[in-house]
Design an enzyme around this catalytic site. Structure first.
Site, PDB file in Angstrom:
ATOM      1  N   ASN A  87      -1.369   5.701   6.633  1.00 18.95           N
ATOM      2  CA  ASN A  87      -1.936   5.350   5.335  1.00 18.95           C
ATOM      3  C   ASN A  87      -0.904   4.875   4.321  1.00 18.95           C
ATOM      4  O   ASN A  87      -1.251   4.220   3.339  1.00 18.95           O
ATOM      5  CB  ASN A  87      -2.682   6.579   4.792  1.00 18.95           C
ATOM      6  N   TYR A 153       1.897  -8.182  -0.344  1.00 19.51           N
ATOM      7  CA  TYR A 153       0.963  -7.107   0.000  1.00 19.51           C
ATOM      8  C   TYR A 153      -0.184  -7.649   0.858  1.00 19.51           C
ATOM      9  O   TYR A 153      -0.514  -7.089   1.911  1.00 19.51           O
ATOM     10  CB  TYR A 153       0.434  -6.482  -1.281  1.00 19.51           C
ATOM     11  N   ALA A 155      -0.388 -10.413   2.634  1.00 21.41           N
ATOM     12  CA  ALA A 155       0.065 -10.874   3.947  1.00 21.41           C
ATOM     13  C   ALA A 155       0.351  -9.698   4.877  1.00 21.41           C
ATOM     14  O   ALA A 155       0.042  -9.737   6.070  1.00 21.41           O
ATOM     15  CB  ALA A 155       1.315 -11.739   3.789  1.00 21.41           C
ATOM     16  N   ILE A 186     -10.044   1.194  -5.222  1.00 21.11           N
ATOM     17  CA  ILE A 186     -10.173   2.645  -5.147  1.00 21.11           C
ATOM     18  C   ILE A 186      -9.361   3.249  -6.289  1.00 21.11           C
ATOM     19  O   ILE A 186      -8.263   2.800  -6.595  1.00 21.11           O
ATOM     20  CB  ILE A 186      -9.649   3.191  -3.799  1.00 21.11           C
TER      21      ILE A 186
END
Length: 276
Positions: A87, A153, A155, A186
């Site tokens: 993550n 980010y 890509a 989010i």
């Protein structure tokens, strides 16, 4: 019937806040032992938050191979490694393609793309030896199409989506599944500054207004998807990039229907009929 998570261990990176933190709580509540990793100091407090010794915190860099190897080894000490939620991610700032220098590109790719590749490289063989496992990577709607994030980010997340598909094929026959989650807006530390600015300016209703649900998502909602993808309920889900964005990626940009314009759809239909 016993708890399917008994004896299972799940690794979560980027665990100190936001989606990662919510996911640590979700996996532990389900009954899994969680190895929580983050480069931020906050990850160490997680072990105290999770009752029953169900969380072990290891501070480190998810893009560093030695740290990933250590995470897998620690998981093996506590049970059967069943899941790895890769993550951890960084935005790299708002630089455009013409503004970003090679150092920025390398920093973003190292964490957002190389990190998950290392997770797959080192966790998948262990899971295969145990007979099954699931690796879930946090990508983004910015990896699905342009307009949802900065250049590097976006890509990196597009590359991550492809990495998941390639890895699922490479691991064919191992019973190790690899999937990507593609969050939209989010409400996390990464986005909180901009959300707070909008609310302070009286534009709170505009936050998340570009998706059909008209709101930002919450970390717990993404954690629920991560938990599902790692569970037996998702045993036939593999090589997929699943958007969790309130419907944002379901459409190209369009003028939304509102209660004040009920005739919009019939009028549009008539226009199409006239052009045929």
């Amino acid at each position: 019937m016993g708890n399917e998570w008994n004896g299972s261990v799940v690794i979560v990176t980027g665990a100190a806040s936001g989606i990662g933190r919510a996911s640590v709580h979700a996996f532990a509540a389900a009954g899994a032992k969680v190895i929580a990793s983050d480069i931020a100091e906050g990850v160490e407090a997680l072990a105290d938050e999770i009752p029953g010794g169900m969380c072990v915190a290891l501070r480190g860099d998810a893009g560093d191979e030695a740290h990933v190897i250590a995470l897998v080894a620690e998981a093996e000490r506590h049970g059967t490694l069943r899941g790895f939620f890769a993550n951890a991610g960084i935005t790299g700032g708002p630089a455009t393609v013409s503004e970003a220098d090679p150092a920025l590109w390398m920093a973003v790719l190292r964490v957002n793309l190389v990190g998950p590749a290392l997770a797959i490289k080192h966790a998948a063989p262990v899971m295969a030896r145990h007979g099954a496992g699931a690796i879930t990577c946090t990508a983004s709607v910015a990896g699905l199409r342009a307009g949802a994030g900065p250049a590097a980010y976006s890509a990196s997340k597009a590359g991550l989506i492809n990495l998941v598909k390639v890895s699922a094929l490479e691991l064919a026959g191992s019973n190790v599944r690899v999937n990507a989650i593609c969050p939209g807006l989010i409400e996390t530390n990464m986005t909180q500054k901009y959300i707070d600015q909008a609310r302070a300016a009286g534009l709170g209703k505009m936050v998340g207004a570009t998706n059909p649900l008209r709101r930002p998502g919450q970390p717990e909602e993404v954690a629920g998807l991560a938990l599902f993808l790692t569970s037996a309920a998702a045993a036939f889900v593999n090589g997929q990039a699943i958007a969790i964005d309130g419907g944002l990626s379901a459409s190209h940009p369009t003028t939304p229907r509102t209660a004040a314009s009920p005739a919009l759809a019939p009028a549009a239909g008539a226009a199409r009929a006239a052009s045929n």
